[in-house]
Design an enzyme around this catalytic site. Structure first.
Site, short mmCIF file in Angstrom:
data_model
loop_
_atom_site.label_atom_id
_atom_site.label_comp_id
_atom_site.label_asym_id
_atom_site.label_seq_id
_atom_site.Cartn_x
_atom_site.Cartn_y
_atom_site.Cartn_z
CG LEU A 48 -25.08 -35.58 68.99
CD1 LEU A 48 -25.41 -34.86 67.69
CD2 LEU A 48 -26.12 -35.28 70.04
N GLY A 49 -23.61 -39.89 68.68
CA GLY A 49 -23.63 -41.25 68.17
C GLY A 49 -23.60 -42.29 69.27
CE1 TYR A 202 -19.96 -29.15 61.41
CE2 TYR A 202 -21.39 -27.25 61.82
CZ TYR A 202 -21.09 -28.60 61.99
OH TYR A 202 -21.94 -29.40 62.73
#
Length: 424
Positions: A48-49, A202
């Site tokens: 995504l980054g 998480y």
């Protein structure tokens, strides 16, 4: 039947292809030009980054890629520049900076360099994360998922707040996950030393992201800095590298992920939208998915838990200044100091007591009897090697020294039985 199978497979393939095309066509357009704006993206070398970095570069932003592996980040930057193309006017720029969110020392070094070199910061995208890894600890002794996903970004954001405020209007974008729904903030075991479940931890870190974003938005009201969180959906990235898939099941998993998971670019759309779109100018404290605001579960909107988590996080990352000596203004100063400091022999259970005392004393102004009751219930003996304990004790002394309450000595006299139980 055998003759119908190829037709069935072909038909299913066409349906999936059409669905994927429609999903891509429905993707909202990018925001306006980002020329002259500086954006920091954590974990920008992949997934995504990386997709967000490429799109914002296309929009002519100056993009700072904060990445743990500098070599991989430089390689990704070269690939992005090749994809986007060089601009003759030099409007867009891609810069690589080393940032390891599993090391508070690295976070501080990164921020120090940014503050020295950058005159402005318009957007901070807290994107990096680790997913369902085996139990391991950060450089500072924190459980890895909570340490990277929450604490690392918590410190990063706080250290850059001054620059963001000076650059207002500016934006902070926090990448969370729909899996927050399965997480709980257990203040008695934030560091997962009593038990560890990689899926639950998480989810807890992603719930912490949302609570952090909401509390930060509250604190930044009126500053011109907005804060929003998001979930990207299910995306095909390397985030799941720690998830073991049986060898025989991998072909099926790959087929399903190709058909139904988002591409990194599709998953990054909400991050890009919140970073650049004029539609969300001034919008803060909200949660988004697919570029639309979404409702949160009540546990993700619990302001009391959010403030308590903030207070504990401040201590864990060392944001509260420690005082080597505390002025004691009562005749029984040595006794009082022994109760609350005890030369490191009395510890607090993962920050629970600190948050309770800090909030109740400062904000709710409880009576001394109520505070001593909290002490009797909350103060416990734990592992002195716990990296959290010492800073919590020191920070509590700081809080008490600011307040300078006369009930410290009075409470010692009135509740001597409790005190005897607290001291090792």
């Amino acid at each position: 039947m055998a003759a119908a199978l190829p037709a069935l497979v072909l038909g299913a393939g066409l349906l999936v292809a059409a669905w994927r095309w429609l999903r891509g066509a429905a993707r909202p357009g990018r925001g306006g030009s980002m020329r002259g704006k500086t954006v920091i993206i954590t974990g920008a070398n992949s997934g995504l980054g990386r997709a967000a970095a490429a799109e914002l570069l296309r929009m002519r932003a100056r993009v700072i890629m904060g990445c743990r592996d500098r070599a991989r980040a430089e390689r990704a930057a070269r690939e992005i520049r090749a994809e986007v193309g060089e601009r003759a006017d030099g409007a867009g720029e891609l810069v690589v900076r080393e940032l390891d969110l599993a090391s508070l020392r690295s976070v501080r070094a990164f921020c120090h360099r940014v503050l020295q070199e950058e005159s402005r910061l318009d957007v901070l995208i807290n994107n990096a994360g680790i997913f369902q890894c085996p139990y391991m600890k950060t450089e500072d002794g924190f459980e890895m998922q909570f340490g990277v996903n929450h604490l690392g970004h918590f410190l990063l954001t706080n250290l850059l707040l001054g620059l963001l405020k000076n650059s207002a209007p500016s934006r902070i974008v926090v990448v969370s996950s729909k899996l927050y729904k399965y997480g709980e903030i257990n203040f008695d075991d934030l560091n997962s030393e009593i038990s560890y479940n990689k899926s639950f931890c998480y989810s807890r870190s992603k719930l912490a992201n949302i609570l952090f974003a909401r509390e930060l938005a509250r604190r930044l009201e009126g500053t011109g800095v907005t804060v929003n969180s998001l979930h990207p959906g299910i995306v095909r990235t390397n985030l799941g590298r720690h998830v073991n898939i049986p060898l025989l099941a991998k072909p099926l998993f790959n087929l399903v992920s190709w058909a139904f998971f988002k591409t990194p670019l599709e998953g990054a759309q909400t991050s890009i939208y919140l970073a650049s779109s004029p539609d969300v100018e001034g919008v803060s404290g909200k949660y988004f998915g697919d570029c639309k605001e979404e409702e949160l579960l009540p546990k993700a909107m619990d302001d009391l838990v959010a403030r308590k988590l903030w207070d504990i996080s401040e201590v864990m990352v060392g944001l509260l200044k420690k005082k080597a000596e505390v002025k004691e203004k009562t005749k029984k100063k040595s006794t009082t100091k022994f109760i609350f400091y005890s030369s490191g022999r009395v510890y607090f259970k993962h920050g629970t007591l600190f948050a309770a005392v800090e909030m109740k004393v400062r904000e709710l102004q409880l009576s001394s009897d109520a505070i001593w009751q909290m002490l009797s219930l909350r103060m416990v003996f734990t592992n002195p090697n716990n990296p959290v304990c010492g800073s919590i004790v020191s920070s509590l002394i700081v809080q008490l020294s600011w307040l300078n309450p006369p009930w410290l000595t009075q409470g010692y006299q009135q509740h001597s039985t409790i005190v005897q139980q607290l001291v090792v």
